[in-house]
Design a protein around this motif. Structure first.
Motif, short mmCIF file in Angstrom:
data_model
loop_
_atom_site.label_atom_id
_atom_site.label_comp_id
_atom_site.label_asym_id
_atom_site.label_seq_id
_atom_site.Cartn_x
_atom_site.Cartn_y
_atom_site.Cartn_z
N ALA A 67 -69.27 -121.44 48.11
CA ALA A 67 -67.84 -121.82 47.66
C ALA A 67 -66.75 -120.87 48.28
O ALA A 67 -65.87 -121.26 48.69
CB ALA A 67 -67.55 -122.09 46.28
N ALA A 68 -67.11 -119.60 48.20
CA ALA A 68 -66.34 -118.47 48.87
C ALA A 68 -66.34 -118.38 50.34
O ALA A 68 -65.33 -118.45 50.74
CB ALA A 68 -67.01 -117.18 48.10
N THR A 69 -67.45 -118.78 50.84
CA THR A 69 -67.68 -118.51 52.30
C THR A 69 -67.06 -119.93 53.18
O THR A 69 -66.47 -119.68 54.07
CB THR A 69 -69.24 -118.36 52.68
N GLY A 70 -67.12 -121.02 52.21
CA GLY A 70 -66.81 -122.35 52.92
C GLY A 70 -65.43 -122.75 52.59
O GLY A 70 -64.92 -123.66 52.89
N LEU A 157 -60.13 -118.44 42.38
CA LEU A 157 -60.27 -119.68 42.66
C LEU A 157 -60.64 -119.91 44.09
O LEU A 157 -59.82 -119.62 44.91
CB LEU A 157 -59.16 -120.57 42.60
N ALA A 158 -61.81 -120.48 44.72
CA ALA A 158 -61.98 -120.96 46.01
C ALA A 158 -61.37 -122.30 46.00
O ALA A 158 -61.76 -123.24 45.19
CB ALA A 158 -63.73 -121.08 46.19
N MET A 159 -60.52 -122.52 47.17
CA MET A 159 -59.96 -123.89 47.16
C MET A 159 -59.89 -124.39 48.35
O MET A 159 -60.07 -123.71 49.70
CB MET A 159 -58.53 -123.39 46.86
N GLY A 160 -59.93 -125.79 48.60
CA GLY A 160 -60.06 -126.36 49.98
C GLY A 160 -59.99 -127.84 49.68
O GLY A 160 -60.17 -128.19 48.50
#
Ligand SMILES: Cc1cc2nc3c(=O)[nH]c(=O)nc-3n(C[C@H](O)[C@H](O)[C@H](O)COP(=O)(O)O)c2cc1C
Length: 248
Positions: A67-70, A157-160
């Motif tokens: 989730a962090a890398t993408g 928060l990883a967001m996309g």
């Protein structure tokens, strides 16, 4: 706005390449800032990480979780008594917030804000994933983000934009978590009944097999959140609170 948002929401860990624009992000945060805060003090700050190089460095501090890398961007939401203290000093008032109570107030403000951002973002079609690794690597993340005294990272928060639909996860039944008038005492048989849906949830059963354990609880105690790790991270966190001036 989806009316069934709350009953079908999920964490999102796979994101498309579509950028979250500054306008979209600012609108989400602006709305989220209406969240209640301790005494109206707004004891938080948000660091936006969207530049690819910085994102790579920060993702490493999150152990390169997918989730962090993408993700398209990360928000690190901090408990922050620095800005408020400086305002006090500049206003001929004596700040007195270098203590644990002040930290708990700031951690509450930051946490409430984080969840408000999650809810608004998700309702607007943006996927989010909390990165609990923010706590495990809080000192390193503080360094990467150049956090001053009285500022500690609380939530990331990883967001996309989502790539596909994530599977919904199980929840305990109401009677397991809502108690009327006073706290009940459960028999072990009752506890096992209340956790049955969790124990039998197919992805959890897979976890048990993969980790060669007998029960789901053992996956938590022996693999995911074991004693030695809990104690080591607790020590690191206490040290960080001292370094940042929240604890003597
Ligand atoms: C404080 C916190 C930390 C979390 N940390 C992570 C994490 O590091 N990685 C991850 O993939 N999900 C993380 N999650 C998401 C949870 O795993 C997820 O919310 C939970 O399994 C329930 O799934 P759902 O949100 O899809 O209903 C975290 C959630 C919270 C609230």
């Amino acid at each position: 706005m989806k009316t069934d948002y709350f009953s079908s929401r999920t964490t999102v860990r796979k994101f498309s390449d579509k950028e979250i624009s500054e306008d979209v992000l600012n609108n989400i945060i602006k709305k989220a800032l209406k969240a209640p805060t301790t005494g109206g003090m707004q004891l938080y700050s948000i660091i936006v990480t969207q530049h690819p190089d910085k994102k790579k460095t920060l993702a490493e501090a999150h152990f390169n979780q997918p989730a962090a890398t993408g993700c398209n961007l990360m928000l690190t939401i901090c408990a922050d008594f620095n800005r408020f203290s400086q305002w006090c000093s500049a206003s001929h008032a004596s700040p007195c917030y270098d203590n644990f109570l002040s930290f708990t107030s700031a951690i509450l403000d930051a946490t409430i804000l984080a969840q408000q951002i999650v809810t608004i973002a998700e309702m607007e079609g943006i996927g989010t994933c909390y990165l609990g690794t923010v706590t495990y690597n809080a000192a390193k993340i503080s360094q990467i983000l150049n956090l001053p005294d009285l500022v500690v990272p609380v939530a990331c928060l990883a967001m996309g934009y989502p790539d596909g639909k994530a599977e919904e996860t199980e929840r305990l039944p109401l009677e397991a978590v809502v108690y009327h008038e006073e706290y009940p005492r459960f028999t072990d048989e009752k506890i096992l009944e209340l956790y049955k849906a969790k124990d039998n949830f197919p992805p959890n059963k897979k976890f048990i097999l993969e980790n060669k354990k007998q029960t789901l609880a053992q996956v938590f105690t022996d693999i995911r959140y074991p004693k030695d790790m809990n104690e080591a991270v607790s020590d690191q966190l206490l040290m960080l609170l001292k370094t940042k001036g929240f604890l003597k």
